[in-house]
Design a protein around this motif. Sequence first.
Motif, PDB file in Angstrom:
ATOM      1  N   MET A 116      80.940  48.457  11.750  1.00  0.00           N
ATOM      2  CA  MET A 116      80.620  50.049  11.737  1.00  0.00           C
ATOM      3  C   MET A 116      80.199  50.346  10.382  1.00  0.00           C
ATOM      4  N   GLY A 117      80.499  49.508   9.412  1.00  0.00           N
ATOM      5  CA  GLY A 117      79.952  49.624   8.157  1.00  0.00           C
ATOM      6  C   GLY A 117      78.257  49.886   7.984  1.00  0.00           C
ATOM      7  N   ILE A 118      77.740  49.527   8.997  1.00  0.00           N
ATOM      8  CA  ILE A 118      76.404  49.729   8.965  1.00  0.00           C
ATOM      9  C   ILE A 118      75.955  50.959   9.051  1.00  0.00           C
ATOM     10  N   ALA A 119      76.933  51.972   9.596  1.00  0.00           N
ATOM     11  CA  ALA A 119      76.727  53.465   9.840  1.00  0.00           C
ATOM     12  C   ALA A 119      75.929  54.122   8.774  1.00  0.00           C
ATOM     13  N   ARG A 190      70.408  42.348  -8.937  1.00  0.00           N
ATOM     14  CA  ARG A 190      70.096  43.233  -7.692  1.00  0.00           C
ATOM     15  C   ARG A 190      71.081  44.344  -7.652  1.00  0.00           C
ATOM     16  N   GLN A 191      70.809  45.459  -7.203  1.00  0.00           N
ATOM     17  CA  GLN A 191      71.584  46.365  -6.665  1.00  0.00           C
ATOM     18  C   GLN A 191      72.121  46.183  -5.453  1.00  0.00           C
ATOM     19  N   ALA A 192      73.505  46.152  -5.347  1.00  0.00           N
ATOM     20  CA  ALA A 192      74.133  46.190  -3.827  1.00  0.00           C
ATOM     21  C   ALA A 192      74.540  47.241  -3.541  1.00  0.00           C
ATOM     22  N   TYR A 193      74.543  47.659  -2.053  1.00  0.00           N
ATOM     23  CA  TYR A 193      75.205  48.632  -1.530  1.00  0.00           C
ATOM     24  C   TYR A 193      75.867  48.047  -0.450  1.00  0.00           C
ATOM     25  N   VAL A 194      77.377  48.267  -0.169  1.00  0.00           N
ATOM     26  CA  VAL A 194      78.051  47.605   0.559  1.00  0.00           C
ATOM     27  C   VAL A 194      78.975  48.423   1.503  1.00  0.00           C
ATOM     28  N   CYS A 195      79.137  48.274   2.715  1.00  0.00           N
ATOM     29  CA  CYS A 195      79.696  48.987   3.506  1.00  0.00           C
ATOM     30  C   CYS A 195      80.516  48.114   4.738  1.00  0.00           C
ATOM     31  N   GLY A 196      81.691  48.025   4.927  1.00  0.00           N
ATOM     32  CA  GLY A 196      82.180  47.414   6.025  1.00  0.00           C
ATOM     33  C   GLY A 196      83.662  47.425   5.919  1.00  0.00           C
ATOM     34  N   PRO A 197      84.298  46.254   6.604  1.00  0.00           N
ATOM     35  CA  PRO A 197      85.749  45.950   6.549  1.00  0.00           C
ATOM     36  C   PRO A 197      86.242  45.703   5.077  1.00  0.00           C
ATOM     37  N   TYR A 198      87.593  46.020   4.985  1.00  0.00           N
ATOM     38  CA  TYR A 198      88.077  46.175   3.275  1.00  0.00           C
ATOM     39  C   TYR A 198      87.892  44.599   2.856  1.00  0.00           C
ATOM     40  N   PRO A 199      88.411  43.595   3.748  1.00  0.00           N
ATOM     41  CA  PRO A 199      88.247  42.041   3.273  1.00  0.00           C
ATOM     42  C   PRO A 199      86.806  41.640   2.779  1.00  0.00           C
ATOM     43  N   MET A 200      85.998  42.022   3.909  1.00  0.00           N
ATOM     44  CA  MET A 200      84.483  41.923   3.385  1.00  0.00           C
ATOM     45  C   MET A 200      84.134  42.297   2.411  1.00  0.00           C
ATOM     46  N   MET A 201      84.362  43.751   2.130  1.00  0.00           N
ATOM     47  CA  MET A 201      83.928  44.379   0.857  1.00  0.00           C
ATOM     48  C   MET A 201      84.240  43.663  -0.318  1.00  0.00           C
ATOM     49  N   ARG A 202      85.597  43.470  -0.131  1.00  0.00           N
ATOM     50  CA  ARG A 202      86.262  42.741  -1.277  1.00  0.00           C
ATOM     51  C   ARG A 202      85.691  41.447  -1.718  1.00  0.00           C
ATOM     52  N   ALA A 203      85.398  40.584  -0.483  1.00  0.00           N
ATOM     53  CA  ALA A 203      84.522  39.441  -0.928  1.00  0.00           C
ATOM     54  C   ALA A 203      83.289  39.458  -1.450  1.00  0.00           C
ATOM     55  N   VAL A 204      82.617  40.334  -0.852  1.00  0.00           N
ATOM     56  CA  VAL A 204      81.299  40.627  -1.316  1.00  0.00           C
ATOM     57  C   VAL A 204      81.133  41.351  -2.664  1.00  0.00           C
ATOM     58  N   VAL A 210      79.922  37.728  -9.604  1.00  0.00           N
ATOM     59  CA  VAL A 210      79.640  36.446 -10.186  1.00  0.00           C
ATOM     60  C   VAL A 210      78.052  36.245 -10.164  1.00  0.00           C
ATOM     61  N   LEU A 211      77.321  37.028  -9.347  1.00  0.00           N
ATOM     62  CA  LEU A 211      76.022  36.997  -9.471  1.00  0.00           C
ATOM     63  C   LEU A 211      75.108  37.815 -10.469  1.00  0.00           C
ATOM     64  N   GLY A 212      76.103  38.812 -11.151  1.00  0.00           N
ATOM     65  CA  GLY A 212      75.916  39.645 -11.979  1.00  0.00           C
ATOM     66  C   GLY A 212      75.146  41.036 -11.366  1.00  0.00           C
ATOM     67  N   TRP A 213      75.308  41.291 -10.280  1.00  0.00           N
ATOM     68  CA  TRP A 213      74.550  42.150  -9.634  1.00  0.00           C
ATOM     69  C   TRP A 213      75.545  43.618  -9.777  1.00  0.00           C
ATOM     70  N   SER A 214      74.984  44.648  -9.741  1.00  0.00           N
ATOM     71  CA  SER A 214      75.622  45.748  -9.708  1.00  0.00           C
ATOM     72  C   SER A 214      75.846  46.315  -8.083  1.00  0.00           C
ATOM     73  N   CYS A 215      76.987  46.904  -7.943  1.00  0.00           N
ATOM     74  CA  CYS A 215      77.356  46.773  -6.535  1.00  0.00           C
ATOM     75  C   CYS A 215      78.158  48.245  -6.419  1.00  0.00           C
ATOM     76  N   GLU A 216      77.825  48.928  -5.632  1.00  0.00           N
ATOM     77  CA  GLU A 216      78.530  50.109  -4.745  1.00  0.00           C
ATOM     78  C   GLU A 216      79.186  49.770  -3.458  1.00  0.00           C
ATOM     79  N   VAL A 217      80.251  50.412  -3.326  1.00  0.00           N
ATOM     80  CA  VAL A 217      80.961  50.112  -1.947  1.00  0.00           C
ATOM     81  C   VAL A 217      81.332  51.390  -1.687  1.00  0.00           C
ATOM     82  N   SER A 218      81.382  51.471  -0.212  1.00  0.00           N
ATOM     83  CA  SER A 218      81.831  52.843   0.666  1.00  0.00           C
ATOM     84  C   SER A 218      83.073  52.455   1.129  1.00  0.00           C
ATOM     85  N   LEU A 219      84.132  53.026   0.556  1.00  0.00           N
ATOM     86  CA  LEU A 219      85.758  52.716   1.186  1.00  0.00           C
ATOM     87  C   LEU A 219      86.058  53.501   2.245  1.00  0.00           C
TER      88      LEU A 219
END
Length: 261
Positions: A116-119, A190-204, A210-219
């Motif tokens: 449902m993080g795709i929402a 890259r700029q990453a925008y991430v939303c999903g279950p907590y373990p998935m967001m933590r891993a991503v 590691v990749l040196g990408w900026s990353c925004e997560v929706s908790l």
Amino acid sequence: MDQPGQENATITRTEQLTPDIFRITVRAPGIAQAARPGQFVMVRVADAYDPLLRRPFSIHQVIGPDQVQILFKVVGKGTGILARATVGRELDLVGPLGRGFHITRQQPLCLIGGGMGIAPLLFLAQRLCQVPEKPEILVLVGAGTRSELLALARDLEQLGLAVRTATDDGSLGHHGLVGDLLAGLDRRARQAYVCGPYPMMRAVAGQCRVLGWSCEVSLETMMACGLGACLGCAVPRGQGDGYLHVCKHGPVFDAQEVAWR
Ligand SMILES: Cc1cc2nc3c(=O)[nH]c(=O)nc-3n(C[C@H](O)[C@H](O)[C@H](O)COP(=O)(O)OP(=O)(O)OC[C@H]3O[C@@H](n4cnc5c(N)ncnc54)[C@H](O)[C@@H]3O)c2cc1C
Ligand code: FES
């Protein structure tokens, strides 16, 4: 309406995408005009005392000048009641709430959603496609099985975006986790925008670091008020002491602001 407000929204459309995933469209002009990608609404699902608390849902899409859509999975009583709601019913919404995604000029962009993080990512993708000189956008989406992804992947593809899929059972795209798809990408920043279950967001978030990408997560946390009043949505800060309140300081954070556990 620039400030969040309460709005009695009329349901204009209901869709059942799978046995337990639903999409509801409502006419809510104030929220539709003020909403930004990554923000959410608090929905009063019933007039009765149970469930008493409003339920939070990301804004999935804004359609035209006055309609807003939410996408949800039935996990309990509140979402069960919403799933049975019919066209014409009024829903009491408060929103738009919270701090959404930053629309950046940096590119290429990578949108990564699980379950449902795709929402919130469809609304984000739509707004990113509207910026002048549309950026290069890759979308990675994962779910348990094919039926949970088909309609959502199609909506994203209809925006002209490259979409790669992963499913736990291998019925669509890569057989495995959505984060696995990052391994096959070139290493451009890259700029990453991430939303999903907590373990998935933590891993991503870890992979992006590691990749040196900026990353925004929706908790996502449990939320009682959604307005910064109850302090029930606290998560520890990644830098310094103290807590972040997901409803007020988020739900979108720079991944480095969060103390991943
Ligand atoms: C900012 C935000 C945006 C959200 N957006 C969406 C969305 O777009 N689509 C969607 O399907 N869901 C979304 N959620 C989660 C959604 O709010 C819950 O699934 C919903 O409130 C459950 O209500 P319920 O009465 O059906 O379940 P309940 O009976 O309240 O709970 C059923 C089960 O779900 C768990 N649960 C309930 N709420 C949460 C939560 N917030 N986080 C983790 N576990 C929870 C409970 O612990 C319990 O095990 C979002 C949550 C937040 C905080
Ligand atoms: S949900 Fe009440 S402060 Fe965040």
